[in-house]
Motif scaffolding. Sequence first.
Motif, PDB file in Angstrom:
ATOM      1  N   LYS A 282       9.706  -6.663  17.292  1.00 59.27           N
ATOM      2  CA  LYS A 282       8.681  -6.530  16.314  1.00 59.27           C
ATOM      3  C   LYS A 282       7.653  -8.001  15.950  1.00 59.27           C
ATOM      4  CE  LYS A 282      10.258  -6.413  11.453  1.00 59.27           C
ATOM      5  NZ  LYS A 282      11.543  -6.386  10.451  1.00 59.27           N
ATOM      6  N   LEU A 283       7.218  -7.459  14.930  1.00 58.56           N
ATOM      7  CA  LEU A 283       6.188  -7.766  14.520  1.00 58.56           C
ATOM      8  C   LEU A 283       5.946  -8.413  13.397  1.00 58.56           C
ATOM      9  CD1 LEU A 283       2.919  -6.316  16.145  1.00 58.56           C
ATOM     10  CD2 LEU A 283       4.169  -8.474  17.272  1.00 58.56           C
ATOM     11  N   LEU A 284       5.578  -9.826  13.070  1.00 59.16           N
ATOM     12  CA  LEU A 284       6.273  -9.921  11.680  1.00 59.16           C
ATOM     13  C   LEU A 284       4.762 -10.193  10.944  1.00 59.16           C
ATOM     14  CD1 LEU A 284       8.299 -12.859  12.478  1.00 59.16           C
ATOM     15  CD2 LEU A 284       8.950 -10.836  11.890  1.00 59.16           C
ATOM     16  N   LEU A 285       4.696  -9.221  10.228  1.00 56.15           N
ATOM     17  CA  LEU A 285       3.245  -9.012   8.833  1.00 56.15           C
ATOM     18  C   LEU A 285       3.567  -8.956   7.734  1.00 56.15           C
ATOM     19  CD1 LEU A 285       1.564  -7.140  10.992  1.00 56.15           C
ATOM     20  CD2 LEU A 285       0.688  -9.260  10.825  1.00 56.15           C
ATOM     21  N   HIS A 286       2.796  -9.261   6.358  1.00 55.73           N
ATOM     22  CA  HIS A 286       2.457  -8.934   5.249  1.00 55.73           C
ATOM     23  C   HIS A 286       2.882  -7.838   5.162  1.00 55.73           C
ATOM     24  CE1 HIS A 286       2.773 -13.490   3.528  1.00 55.73           C
ATOM     25  NE2 HIS A 286       2.285 -13.386   4.821  1.00 55.73           N
ATOM     26  N   ARG A 287       3.243  -7.491   3.352  1.00 50.84           N
ATOM     27  CA  ARG A 287       3.808  -5.244   3.508  1.00 50.84           C
ATOM     28  C   ARG A 287       2.301  -5.282   3.229  1.00 50.84           C
ATOM     29  NH1 ARG A 287       6.957  -2.576   4.942  1.00 50.84           N
ATOM     30  NH2 ARG A 287       8.391  -4.060   4.336  1.00 50.84           N
ATOM     31  N   HIS A 288       1.677  -5.639   2.503  1.00 53.09           N
ATOM     32  CA  HIS A 288      -0.030  -4.963   1.883  1.00 53.09           C
ATOM     33  C   HIS A 288      -0.896  -5.177   3.346  1.00 53.09           C
ATOM     34  CE1 HIS A 288      -2.111  -9.226   2.512  1.00 53.09           C
ATOM     35  NE2 HIS A 288      -0.828  -9.955   2.233  1.00 53.09           N
TER      36      HIS A 288
ATOM     37  N   LEU B 146      -2.931  -1.996   7.652  1.00 51.37           N
ATOM     38  CA  LEU B 146      -3.326  -0.880   9.003  1.00 51.37           C
ATOM     39  C   LEU B 146      -2.809   0.257   9.511  1.00 51.37           C
ATOM     40  CD1 LEU B 146      -1.461  -4.205  10.534  1.00 51.37           C
ATOM     41  CD2 LEU B 146      -3.652  -3.480  11.316  1.00 51.37           C
ATOM     42  N   GLY B 147      -1.570   0.526   8.691  1.00 52.24           N
ATOM     43  CA  GLY B 147      -0.937   1.690   8.480  1.00 52.24           C
ATOM     44  C   GLY B 147      -2.089   3.347   7.824  1.00 52.24           C
ATOM     45  N   ARG B 148      -2.558   2.862   7.254  1.00 48.89           N
ATOM     46  CA  ARG B 148      -4.108   3.810   6.310  1.00 48.89           C
ATOM     47  C   ARG B 148      -4.812   3.846   7.514  1.00 48.89           C
ATOM     48  NH1 ARG B 148      -3.239   0.869   1.273  1.00 48.89           N
ATOM     49  NH2 ARG B 148      -4.423  -0.207   1.975  1.00 48.89           N
TER      50      ARG B 148
END
Length: 162
Positions: free
Chosen positions: A87-93, A98-100
């Motif tokens: 699992k990579l730890l990134l901020h929600r935003h 990235l998803g978009r």
Amino acid sequence: MAAKKEKPSAKVAAANRRARFNYEIGQTFEAGIALTGTEVKSLREGGGNLREAYAQLHDGEVFLVGANIAPYRQGNLQNHEPVRERKLLLHRHEIEQLGRKVAERGMTLVPLQLYFVDGKVKLELGLARGKEGVDKRHAIAERDARRQMERAVKEGYGRRRP
């Protein structure tokens, strides 16, 4: 006036050198990574490999897939599995951004390097688009031209003209 903070020195544990050749890297992100103790110890000894790794989004989370972290030599029966999803730890935003971009533009997430910052393992993740064969040939030609110029400059400084 406040003094500027210097960026802490980073010790590279594993690098994906082919990524910049095979992909056109756009934006980069720094992500934490959830590891076990033996994985961290193995990375400190240089036992990491990102050659065939990539990152993937699942249910609002980002995972590193295909990264190989060698088993720790002094490990016991609880040693880690070398190739597993991490699992990579990134901020929600950042995850939403990235998803978009991955969904809209057909881009992929490529790990560029694993490194240590203040004792913590970080992953440099690049938002990338695959290069075609023509782009790769262009990159090779540029690299060769740069090397020839460097050689010419180096030789030119050492000689005197008669």
